[in-house]
Design an enzyme around this catalytic site. Sequence first.
Site, mmCIF file in Angstrom:
data_model
loop_
_atom_site.group_PDB
_atom_site.id
_atom_site.type_symbol
_atom_site.label_atom_id
_atom_site.label_comp_id
_atom_site.label_asym_id
_atom_site.label_seq_id
_atom_site.Cartn_x
_atom_site.Cartn_y
_atom_site.Cartn_z
ATOM 1 C CB SER A 1 16.275 -54.863 56.110
ATOM 2 O OG SER A 1 17.416 -54.575 55.361
ATOM 3 C CG HIS B 1 15.964 -58.919 52.234
ATOM 4 N ND1 HIS B 1 15.941 -59.584 53.439
ATOM 5 C CD2 HIS B 1 16.808 -57.881 52.413
ATOM 6 C CE1 HIS B 1 16.735 -58.970 54.294
ATOM 7 N NE2 HIS B 1 17.284 -57.941 53.702
ATOM 8 C CD GLU C 1 14.221 -62.980 54.390
ATOM 9 O OE1 GLU C 1 14.574 -61.784 54.433
ATOM 10 O OE2 GLU C 1 13.911 -63.601 55.415
ATOM 11 C CG ASN D 1 17.231 -58.243 58.776
ATOM 12 O OD1 ASN D 1 18.347 -58.296 59.290
ATOM 13 N ND2 ASN D 1 17.059 -57.963 57.501
HETATM 14 P P1 NAD Z 1 23.433 -47.232 52.312
HETATM 15 O O1 NAD Z 1 23.244 -46.183 53.347
HETATM 16 O O2 NAD Z 1 24.783 -47.825 52.101
HETATM 17 O O3 NAD Z 1 22.936 -46.712 50.875
HETATM 18 C C1 NAD Z 1 21.706 -46.084 50.659
HETATM 19 C C2 NAD Z 1 21.848 -45.312 49.349
HETATM 20 O O4 NAD Z 1 20.552 -44.809 48.976
HETATM 21 C C3 NAD Z 1 22.788 -44.098 49.456
HETATM 22 O O5 NAD Z 1 23.764 -44.147 48.437
HETATM 23 C C4 NAD Z 1 21.826 -42.919 49.280
HETATM 24 O O6 NAD Z 1 22.425 -41.795 48.638
HETATM 25 C C5 NAD Z 1 20.754 -43.560 48.402
HETATM 26 N N1 NAD Z 1 19.503 -42.792 48.369
HETATM 27 C C6 NAD Z 1 18.881 -42.149 49.392
HETATM 28 N N2 NAD Z 1 17.778 -41.511 48.925
HETATM 29 C C7 NAD Z 1 17.712 -41.764 47.591
HETATM 30 C C8 NAD Z 1 16.838 -41.360 46.555
HETATM 31 N N3 NAD Z 1 15.779 -40.568 46.811
HETATM 32 N N4 NAD Z 1 17.070 -41.793 45.295
HETATM 33 C C9 NAD Z 1 18.143 -42.582 45.022
HETATM 34 N N5 NAD Z 1 19.019 -42.990 45.964
HETATM 35 C C10 NAD Z 1 18.817 -42.582 47.229
HETATM 36 O O7 NAD Z 1 22.356 -48.378 52.688
HETATM 37 P P2 NAD Z 1 22.411 -49.930 52.286
HETATM 38 O O8 NAD Z 1 23.070 -50.686 53.380
HETATM 39 O O9 NAD Z 1 22.871 -50.062 50.893
HETATM 40 O O10 NAD Z 1 20.856 -50.304 52.374
HETATM 41 C C11 NAD Z 1 19.975 -50.049 51.297
HETATM 42 C C12 NAD Z 1 18.715 -50.899 51.445
HETATM 43 O O11 NAD Z 1 19.101 -52.281 51.478
HETATM 44 C C13 NAD Z 1 17.920 -50.646 52.703
HETATM 45 O O12 NAD Z 1 16.548 -50.802 52.422
HETATM 46 C C14 NAD Z 1 18.411 -51.733 53.636
HETATM 47 O O13 NAD Z 1 17.484 -52.072 54.631
HETATM 48 C C15 NAD Z 1 18.580 -52.875 52.659
HETATM 49 N N6 NAD Z 1 19.518 -53.927 53.092
HETATM 50 C C16 NAD Z 1 20.653 -53.611 53.764
HETATM 51 C C17 NAD Z 1 21.518 -54.619 54.168
HETATM 52 C C18 NAD Z 1 22.809 -54.308 54.900
HETATM 53 O O14 NAD Z 1 23.414 -55.228 55.454
HETATM 54 N N7 NAD Z 1 23.256 -53.086 54.937
HETATM 55 C C19 NAD Z 1 21.225 -55.958 53.866
HETATM 56 C C20 NAD Z 1 20.065 -56.249 53.145
HETATM 57 C C21 NAD Z 1 19.205 -55.220 52.771
#
Ligand code: NAD
Length: 292
Positions: free
Chosen positions: A120, A141, A153, A191
């Site tokens: 993000s 993204h 994005e 963001n």
């Molecule tokens: P989340 O906390 O729901 O999930 C993260 C996942 O990554 C977990 O299941 C965790 O076990 C896994 N993980 C951690 N270390 C790991 C590893 N070494 N190998 C494999 N898996 C691993 O987080 P999320 O909301 O899904 O966000 C994930 C990414 O997407 C981030 O970079 C975030 O910035 C981005 N993002 C989030 C949103 C949102 O609204 N939440 C929107 C767009 C982008």
Amino acid sequence: MLEIRTVGVVGAGQMGIGIAHVVALGGYDVLLLDVSLERARAGVERVGANLARQVASGKLSEEQRAAALARITPADGATALKDADLVIEAATEEEAVKRRIFQQICPELKPEAILATNTSSISITRLASATDRPERFLGIHFMNPVPLMKLVELVRGIATEDATFQAARTFATRLDKVTTVSEDFPAFIVNRILMPMINEAIYTLYEGVGSVESIDNSMRLGANHPMGPLQLADFIGLDTCLSIMQVLHDGLADSKYRPCPLLVKYVEAGWLGRKAGRGFYDYRGASPVPTR
Ligand code: NAD
């Protein structure tokens, strides 16, 4: 141009399962990874439940659901990614975590495979430098929830080749998404604008200007936002919100981006929002109840 058939998704959290969902519906084979096979399997199950909900609401046919789910394989470890044409990293928003993942997976990937991150906020150029293929690396993204949100994005790093960018744009378009292009600056476009608003809403709560309910109702009914900013923060995940504010604060060195201490406190408490059952609202009962 490299033809994308098999897509690896690393991280089976909220975003990873949403990405796996739309990519499988788009007709691609998907390999879903997390820290363990068990978590990857749990992710596939959640995709199955979400697809079933779309069948129940008439958005998908039973055949489409079954075909999409059959295309997703839970994977155990980086070696499973050897056949992937594109890998999208969607793990926790921490640079060290993402760097470690790239170090683990790069030796397993085909040389021509494209590697993307769903970050993000973190610099694409800096993350690319932790890979063996900066020219085939970029930011793709997606927005949350991925099956509903139209936007993707796209962000080039300094070394991203045009063919990589075009392949990513074609891929996103085939998923029926609309793409925008952002330069590689902290938190990109969405963001950079959204997160300071959410942080300001948390300051508004912290300073006692309004309650959780007043702040969310004000923005829903007064600015016509579909969700209040605190509700949205819970939906995104408060750990992710804090990480994005830290990237903005560090990357732009402007005090206007300082994360609100109340946001820090919620994250330190493990009250990470909806995914943890508690954040600015408590989700453990029948309907969400404000926690302040
Ligand atoms: P989340 O906390 O729901 O999930 C993260 C996942 O990554 C977990 O299941 C965790 O076990 C896994 N993980 C951690 N270390 C790991 C590893 N070494 N190998 C494999 N898996 C691993 O987080 P999320 O909301 O899904 O966000 C994930 C990414 O997407 C981030 O970079 C975030 O910035 C981005 N993002 C989030 C949103 C949102 O609204 N939440 C929107 C767009 C982008």
